[in-house]
Design a protein around this motif. Sequence first.
Motif, mmCIF file in Angstrom:
data_model
loop_
_atom_site.group_PDB
_atom_site.id
_atom_site.type_symbol
_atom_site.label_atom_id
_atom_site.label_comp_id
_atom_site.label_asym_id
_atom_site.label_seq_id
_atom_site.Cartn_x
_atom_site.Cartn_y
_atom_site.Cartn_z
ATOM 1 N N VAL A 196 6.090 -77.357 -67.915
ATOM 2 C CA VAL A 196 5.239 -76.429 -67.167
ATOM 3 C C VAL A 196 5.610 -74.989 -67.482
ATOM 4 C CG1 VAL A 196 4.749 -75.575 -64.827
ATOM 5 C CG2 VAL A 196 4.571 -78.012 -65.336
ATOM 6 N N LEU A 197 6.889 -74.695 -67.652
ATOM 7 C CA LEU A 197 7.284 -73.330 -68.001
ATOM 8 C C LEU A 197 6.823 -72.974 -69.413
ATOM 9 C CD1 LEU A 197 10.822 -73.050 -66.373
ATOM 10 C CD2 LEU A 197 8.652 -72.113 -65.565
ATOM 11 N N VAL A 198 6.876 -73.926 -70.329
ATOM 12 C CA VAL A 198 6.314 -73.673 -71.661
ATOM 13 C C VAL A 198 4.800 -73.468 -71.552
ATOM 14 C CG1 VAL A 198 5.851 -74.688 -73.932
ATOM 15 C CG2 VAL A 198 8.127 -74.870 -72.925
ATOM 16 N N GLY A 199 4.149 -74.266 -70.694
ATOM 17 C CA GLY A 199 2.717 -74.090 -70.467
ATOM 18 C C GLY A 199 2.398 -72.726 -69.887
ATOM 19 N N ALA A 200 3.250 -72.245 -68.984
ATOM 20 C CA ALA A 200 3.050 -70.917 -68.402
ATOM 21 C C ALA A 200 3.130 -69.846 -69.479
ATOM 22 C CB ALA A 200 4.078 -70.658 -67.308
ATOM 23 N N MET A 201 4.054 -69.999 -70.416
ATOM 24 C CA MET A 201 4.169 -69.042 -71.515
ATOM 25 C C MET A 201 2.945 -69.121 -72.427
ATOM 26 S SD MET A 201 6.768 -67.210 -71.119
ATOM 27 C CE MET A 201 8.125 -67.205 -69.951
ATOM 28 N N THR A 202 2.449 -70.345 -72.647
ATOM 29 C CA THR A 202 1.221 -70.516 -73.435
ATOM 30 C C THR A 202 0.058 -69.778 -72.781
ATOM 31 O OG1 THR A 202 1.962 -72.681 -74.208
ATOM 32 C CG2 THR A 202 -0.401 -72.223 -74.359
ATOM 33 N N PHE A 203 -0.042 -69.956 -71.466
ATOM 34 C CA PHE A 203 -1.111 -69.280 -70.724
ATOM 35 C C PHE A 203 -0.932 -67.764 -70.800
ATOM 36 C CE2 PHE A 203 -2.969 -67.321 -67.008
ATOM 37 C CZ PHE A 203 -4.197 -67.949 -66.899
ATOM 38 N N LEU A 204 0.288 -67.284 -70.631
ATOM 39 C CA LEU A 204 0.554 -65.839 -70.630
ATOM 40 C C LEU A 204 0.111 -65.189 -71.930
ATOM 41 C CD1 LEU A 204 1.926 -63.281 -69.397
ATOM 42 C CD2 LEU A 204 4.029 -64.050 -70.527
ATOM 43 N N VAL A 205 0.568 -65.743 -73.048
ATOM 44 C CA VAL A 205 0.233 -65.098 -74.325
ATOM 45 C C VAL A 205 -1.255 -65.244 -74.631
ATOM 46 C CG1 VAL A 205 2.564 -65.312 -75.245
ATOM 47 C CG2 VAL A 205 0.924 -67.139 -75.683
ATOM 48 N N SER A 206 -1.867 -66.349 -74.201
ATOM 49 C CA SER A 206 -3.317 -66.510 -74.393
ATOM 50 C C SER A 206 -4.087 -65.490 -73.566
ATOM 51 C CB SER A 206 -3.738 -67.933 -74.012
ATOM 52 O OG SER A 206 -3.090 -68.881 -74.810
ATOM 53 N N MET A 207 -3.646 -65.268 -72.327
ATOM 54 C CA MET A 207 -4.297 -64.292 -71.460
ATOM 55 C C MET A 207 -4.177 -62.882 -72.043
ATOM 56 S SD MET A 207 -3.430 -63.350 -67.466
ATOM 57 C CE MET A 207 -1.806 -62.640 -67.861
ATOM 58 N N ILE A 208 -2.988 -62.521 -72.483
ATOM 59 C CA ILE A 208 -2.799 -61.190 -73.080
ATOM 60 C C ILE A 208 -3.680 -61.044 -74.320
ATOM 61 C CG2 ILE A 208 -1.157 -59.681 -74.255
ATOM 62 C CD1 ILE A 208 1.012 -60.807 -72.391
ATOM 63 N N GLY A 209 -3.750 -62.100 -75.137
ATOM 64 C CA GLY A 209 -4.582 -62.037 -76.337
ATOM 65 C C GLY A 209 -6.057 -61.889 -76.003
ATOM 66 N N ALA A 210 -6.534 -62.651 -75.012
ATOM 67 C CA ALA A 210 -7.944 -62.573 -74.635
ATOM 68 C C ALA A 210 -8.293 -61.195 -74.081
ATOM 69 C CB ALA A 210 -8.267 -63.652 -73.607
ATOM 70 N N VAL A 211 -7.413 -60.648 -73.255
ATOM 71 C CA VAL A 211 -7.671 -59.325 -72.679
ATOM 72 C C VAL A 211 -7.573 -58.251 -73.756
ATOM 73 C CG1 VAL A 211 -6.793 -57.606 -71.045
ATOM 74 C CG2 VAL A 211 -6.997 -60.009 -70.352
ATOM 75 N N SER A 212 -6.605 -58.377 -74.662
ATOM 76 C CA SER A 212 -6.475 -57.398 -75.748
ATOM 77 C C SER A 212 -7.716 -57.381 -76.622
ATOM 78 C CB SER A 212 -5.242 -57.728 -76.600
ATOM 79 O OG SER A 212 -4.049 -57.581 -75.861
ATOM 80 N N ALA A 213 -8.280 -58.555 -76.907
ATOM 81 C CA ALA A 213 -9.498 -58.618 -77.723
ATOM 82 C C ALA A 213 -10.627 -57.845 -77.068
ATOM 83 C CB ALA A 213 -9.901 -60.077 -77.941
ATOM 84 N N ASP A 214 -10.674 -57.872 -75.747
ATOM 85 C CA ASP A 214 -11.713 -57.158 -75.000
ATOM 86 C C ASP A 214 -11.415 -55.654 -74.974
ATOM 87 O OD1 ASP A 214 -13.924 -56.728 -73.438
ATOM 88 O OD2 ASP A 214 -13.365 -58.146 -71.876
ATOM 89 N N VAL A 215 -10.203 -55.306 -74.572
ATOM 90 C CA VAL A 215 -9.847 -53.889 -74.428
ATOM 91 C C VAL A 215 -9.936 -53.149 -75.760
ATOM 92 C CG1 VAL A 215 -7.960 -52.308 -73.868
ATOM 93 C CG2 VAL A 215 -8.390 -54.294 -72.408
ATOM 94 N N PHE A 216 -9.444 -53.778 -76.823
ATOM 95 C CA PHE A 216 -9.399 -53.117 -78.125
ATOM 96 C C PHE A 216 -10.626 -53.424 -78.980
ATOM 97 C CE2 PHE A 216 -4.682 -53.869 -77.282
ATOM 98 C CZ PHE A 216 -4.546 -52.646 -76.636
ATOM 99 N N ASP A 217 -11.663 -54.012 -78.351
ATOM 100 C CA ASP A 217 -12.962 -54.236 -78.982
ATOM 101 C C ASP A 217 -12.853 -55.039 -80.275
ATOM 102 O OD1 ASP A 217 -15.691 -54.019 -78.810
ATOM 103 O OD2 ASP A 217 -15.793 -52.184 -80.001
ATOM 104 N N MET A 218 -12.035 -56.101 -80.230
ATOM 105 C CA MET A 218 -11.887 -56.941 -81.420
ATOM 106 C C MET A 218 -13.113 -57.812 -81.675
ATOM 107 S SD MET A 218 -7.927 -58.153 -80.916
ATOM 108 C CE MET A 218 -6.607 -56.939 -80.721
ATOM 109 N N TYR A 219 -13.969 -57.959 -80.658
ATOM 110 C CA TYR A 219 -15.171 -58.778 -80.824
ATOM 111 C C TYR A 219 -16.258 -58.061 -81.614
ATOM 112 C CZ TYR A 219 -13.247 -61.642 -77.012
ATOM 113 O OH TYR A 219 -12.456 -62.436 -76.241
ATOM 114 N N GLY A 220 -16.208 -56.735 -81.619
ATOM 115 C CA GLY A 220 -17.302 -55.964 -82.178
ATOM 116 C C GLY A 220 -18.266 -55.547 -81.078
ATOM 117 N N VAL A 221 -18.957 -54.466 -81.285
ATOM 118 C CA VAL A 221 -19.761 -53.847 -80.237
ATOM 119 C C VAL A 221 -20.890 -54.752 -79.760
ATOM 120 C CG1 VAL A 221 -21.249 -51.894 -79.687
ATOM 121 C CG2 VAL A 221 -19.199 -51.529 -81.076
#
Length: 236
Positions: free
Chosen positions: A185-210
């Motif tokens: 579960v702690l490894v799963g929590a880390m998986t979730f954490l880095v996935s969440m940061i990545g998903a939010v970063s893609a949005d904030v830094f406009d990695m999807y494209g306009v």
Amino acid sequence: MATTPRDRARAQTMNDIVRIGRDHLATHGAAALSLRAVARDLGVVSSAVYRYVSSRDELLTLLVVDGYTALGDAVDEALRAAEAADDDPIAQIRALAHAFRRWALAEPARFGLLYGTPVPGYAAPAERTGGPGTRVIGTLLTLFARGEQAGKLAAPRRARALSATLAADIARIREESGAEASDRVLVGAMTFLVSMIGAVSADVFDMYGVDTFTDRGELFEHLLDDMLETVGAEPR
């Protein structure tokens, strides 16, 4: 102990320096921060600022701590509202993720300082930034521990064995955070954490494209569903 007028004046000046530093961070970026420019906006000679902040790196450290504190406060506020509505730890993990994203979108420059490209020549001092920087992580680990205790996180069909090195790291994280959860579960929590940061970063830094996604909020909901299912939560 009562504060003196001098103490209060110093505290106000420090608050003003951090506030102006935040404005400059948003306008010019972290790499271009300048104590001289802060002094100019503060209305004092540059030498006067050095009595409060010794260097650009010190200003960056103040802004890092300020950013992590603001993010932690936003997450805590969202979780208080979520807990009042639903005691389900998985629902609260969702609330944490949404609060994390809302803050990041409202404060892209501060989010970039915390989770974006490192500032050349600057290394955040762990003894000052470690506590504020792990505040949201600690909350997330606690929620995952509660999720396991409540039977909300199913075991994977095929669990990968941890090496002795990784198991020791997880044991240290468990002790430091106080999150009484299994290794998986702690490894799963880390998986979730880095996935969440990545998903939010893609949005904030406009990695999807306009023009790629009309409603990125809906996309985030789908990503969040997948992240939670990956770590054993039941589909909604």
